[in-house]
Design an enzyme around this catalytic site. Structure first.
Site, PDB file in Angstrom:
ATOM      1  CG  HIS A  58      21.028  53.279  33.433  1.00 36.04           C
ATOM      2  ND1 HIS A  58      22.309  53.691  33.141  1.00 36.04           N
ATOM      3  CD2 HIS A  58      21.181  52.166  34.210  1.00 36.04           C
ATOM      4  CE1 HIS A  58      23.180  52.866  33.699  1.00 36.04           C
ATOM      5  NE2 HIS A  58      22.513  51.937  34.365  1.00 36.04           N
ATOM      6  CD  GLU A  59      18.763  50.973  36.747  1.00 36.16           C
ATOM      7  OE1 GLU A  59      18.880  49.738  36.601  1.00 36.16           O
ATOM      8  OE2 GLU A  59      19.706  51.693  37.100  1.00 36.16           O
ATOM      9  CG  HIS A  62      20.670  47.511  33.240  1.00 34.59           C
ATOM     10  ND1 HIS A  62      21.868  47.115  32.683  1.00 34.59           N
ATOM     11  CD2 HIS A  62      20.959  48.600  34.008  1.00 34.59           C
ATOM     12  CE1 HIS A  62      22.829  47.936  33.089  1.00 34.59           C
ATOM     13  NE2 HIS A  62      22.294  48.840  33.889  1.00 34.59           N
TER      14      HIS A  62
END
Length: 266
Positions: A58-59, A62
């Protein structure tokens, strides 16, 4: 030459992430084969490992999107190594989300990457950076539920099926929570570039408390029921039934007695 070597080092997958991935793979195998004497322990380690892997991805999503949008500082910060310890504080990024999984079966959005927004031009790019994380959770949920919606469950052991169902539930809850247009969450990050300066200035002081506000609301029975109705509908659309996710959560909490209905359905 030095710059190239530094760039390669900034993007090398960390040993911490590889270790978590190895634990996930081994315990997934143990869950599939029934190797462990207590299947709940294997399910607990498998789901927890896979959940931490999803937090890292997820990170990373980003950071990778920010890199291609103009913020080259993310590499030096270690965000491209998939090391969960690089995503803010270990307590907030890893321990707290895992505790929420154990306590309530909710995928708490954990971790954060600090993007230098001044390096990025264009509102669409800012929105895409914020959307990349929860979209990863959506993709993870689709992959976890592939055996269900492809009707390919023949030969899949019940414990492994239940574990996938519970892991999918966590991904769906994380995606829904992250997409909420609440300050501090990715959903607000998606719409923020399109808001006026005055609105953003008024909302900014509330950003640190946005997630706390959401979880306070989830303690309200009516809100909690409506939230999980949406989660159940999403899982149903992916072919996962309530019983499967319920049994997965029961197995995950191996210190509690597993309901007889899960043993019968297996």
């Amino acid at each position: 030459m030095t710059t190239a070597l530094s760039r390669h080092s900034d993007r090398r997958i960390s040993s911490v992430f590889l270790g978590i991935l190895a634990v996930t793979a081994v315990t997934g195998w143990a869950t599939w084969t029934g190797f462990a004497e207590q299947p709940g322990v294997a399910v607990f380690l498998f789901v927890t490992g896979a959940w931490i892997v999803s937090l890292c991805l997820h990170e990373y999503a980003h950071a990778r999107t920010a890199l291609h949008s103009g913020d080259i500082s993310v590499g030096a910060k270690g965000y491209l190594t998939l090391n969960p310890l690089k995503y803010t504080h270990a307590l907030l990024s890893i321990v707290l989300p895992v505790l929420f999984v154990i306590m309530g079966g909710i995928g708490l959005p954990g971790g954060a990457v600090f993007i230098e927004r001044g390096r990025i031009q264009g509102r669409w790019r800012h929105s895409l950076i914020s959307a990349a994380g929860p979209l990863t959770n959506v993709l993870f949920a689709v992959v976890c539920t592939a055996p269900f919606w492809l009707d390919a469950l023949d030969g899949v052991p019940a414990d492994f099926r239940f574990a996938l169902a519970f892991l999918a539930l966590l991904q769906v809850t994380a995606a829904i929570l992250n997409f909420l247009p609440v300050p501090g969450l990715d959903g607000y990050g998606i719409i923020e570039p399109w808001l006026s300066y005055d609105v953003k200035r008024q909302v900014e002081p509330f950003a640190p408390f946005g997630l706390l506000f959401v979880f306070a609301l989830l303690w309200v029975p009516t809100v909690n029921g409506a939230f999980f109705d949406v989660v159940d509908s999403a899982l149903s659309g992916l072919g996962v039934g309530d019983l499967e996710s319920y049994c997965g959560q029961s197995l995950y909490r191996f210190w509690q007695d597993t309901p007889d209905i899960c043993s019968i359905s297996s």
